[in-house]
Scaffold this motif. Sequence first.
Motif, short mmCIF file in Angstrom:
data_model
loop_
_atom_site.label_atom_id
_atom_site.label_comp_id
_atom_site.label_asym_id
_atom_site.label_seq_id
_atom_site.Cartn_x
_atom_site.Cartn_y
_atom_site.Cartn_z
N THR A 56 59.68 62.23 47.89
CA THR A 56 58.99 62.90 46.81
C THR A 56 57.85 63.73 47.35
N ASP A 57 57.42 64.70 46.54
CA ASP A 57 56.29 65.52 46.94
C ASP A 57 55.00 64.73 46.84
N GLN A 58 53.97 65.26 47.41
CA GLN A 58 52.67 64.59 47.41
C GLN A 58 52.14 64.52 46.00
N ASP A 59 51.75 63.30 45.55
CA ASP A 59 51.20 63.14 44.21
C ASP A 59 49.80 63.73 44.13
N SER A 60 48.92 63.26 45.00
CA SER A 60 47.55 63.74 44.95
C SER A 60 46.89 63.50 46.29
N SER A 75 47.12 51.18 51.06
CA SER A 75 48.53 51.01 51.39
C SER A 75 49.25 52.34 51.18
N TYR A 76 49.71 52.93 52.27
CA TYR A 76 50.37 54.23 52.20
C TYR A 76 51.87 54.06 52.02
N ASP A 77 52.43 54.94 51.25
CA ASP A 77 53.88 55.08 51.19
C ASP A 77 54.18 56.55 50.95
N ALA A 78 55.44 56.88 50.70
CA ALA A 78 55.84 58.28 50.59
C ALA A 78 55.14 59.00 49.44
N ARG A 79 54.65 58.26 48.45
CA ARG A 79 53.98 58.91 47.32
C ARG A 79 52.67 59.55 47.73
N HIS A 80 52.08 59.10 48.82
CA HIS A 80 50.80 59.62 49.28
C HIS A 80 50.94 60.82 50.22
N LEU A 81 52.16 61.11 50.66
CA LEU A 81 52.37 62.14 51.68
C LEU A 81 53.47 63.10 51.26
N SER A 82 53.27 64.36 51.54
CA SER A 82 54.35 65.33 51.33
C SER A 82 55.39 65.16 52.43
N GLY A 83 56.56 65.75 52.24
CA GLY A 83 57.59 65.69 53.27
C GLY A 83 57.13 66.29 54.58
N GLN A 84 56.38 67.40 54.49
CA GLN A 84 55.88 68.04 55.70
C GLN A 84 54.86 67.15 56.42
N GLN A 85 54.01 66.47 55.67
CA GLN A 85 53.04 65.57 56.29
C GLN A 85 53.73 64.38 56.95
N LEU A 86 54.67 63.78 56.24
CA LEU A 86 55.38 62.62 56.79
C LEU A 86 56.16 63.01 58.04
N GLY A 109 57.26 78.60 63.18
CA GLY A 109 57.77 77.91 64.35
C GLY A 109 58.55 76.67 63.97
N LEU A 110 58.19 76.07 62.84
CA LEU A 110 58.83 74.85 62.35
C LEU A 110 59.28 75.05 60.91
N TYR A 111 60.38 74.40 60.57
CA TYR A 111 60.94 74.54 59.22
C TYR A 111 61.25 73.17 58.64
N TYR A 112 61.20 73.11 57.32
CA TYR A 112 61.40 71.86 56.58
C TYR A 112 62.46 72.08 55.50
N GLY A 113 63.34 71.10 55.35
CA GLY A 113 64.36 71.20 54.31
C GLY A 113 64.92 69.84 53.96
N SER A 114 65.90 69.85 53.07
CA SER A 114 66.58 68.63 52.64
C SER A 114 68.08 68.84 52.75
N ALA A 197 51.22 70.67 58.93
CA ALA A 197 52.07 70.61 57.74
C ALA A 197 52.03 71.91 56.95
N ASN A 198 50.86 72.54 56.87
CA ASN A 198 50.72 73.77 56.09
C ASN A 198 51.43 74.96 56.73
N ARG A 199 51.70 74.86 58.03
CA ARG A 199 52.38 75.97 58.72
C ARG A 199 53.90 75.81 58.72
N ILE A 200 54.39 74.65 58.33
CA ILE A 200 55.84 74.43 58.29
C ILE A 200 56.43 75.22 57.11
#
Length: 220
Positions: A56-60, A75-86, A109-114, A197-200
Amino acid sequence: MKKELIIGTVFLGCSAILAGCGTTTHSAKAVTHPQTVQKDIQKNHQSTQPVSSSITDQDSATTASSSNSQSNSLSYDARHLSGQQLGTLICLLKDPDEFKGADNGQPGGLYYGSVPQGSDYGQQFWGMDFLTTNGDPTSCLYFKPDGPNVIIKYVDDDGTTGGVANAPVKTESISIQRLVNDYYISQDQKNEVNGYANRIQPEQKWLDRYNLNSSSTDNN
């Protein structure tokens, strides 16, 4: 991200990247979209169980803390991080030198996808996100949150299997909290991770440019 990257897409493989708990690297190689090789890999590495939804995308934004003990209590999980951050956190663990080398300080230089269900990436990657430098399949790092952990997969070509198409797909599970504790506690660490993450860029941007160049070549 030699044998590892992206966020990738390894910085897709894939289309492109991938050391605390692993020795495999993912290098940025000559631009050859991974889908041209994935069909050969799929023949040798079919999974019996497709993986499900992407992260999932970053909640906040998480409130920064000057105290390590206070940060560790979150306690971190995927809700705290965007895909690019993770993906960035995974790459910093698996192969930081290769990852930082793929990031040249500029977007692209880097790309992100699903990976969509039914795609020709291979069933074992369906439903996973990726970071990539868009080299051969060893430049892709695939990942998918699984409760408090994140599952990562990558093509591990150690040079003994007779080529990328015959190389095994490695699978690991890493604690998201461990990644955060190691690379996302201090404000300097957060600034570094968020800068990467912001440059991906979205993988679709690379695909659009690739298809446009291919079309131009065909018309000449």
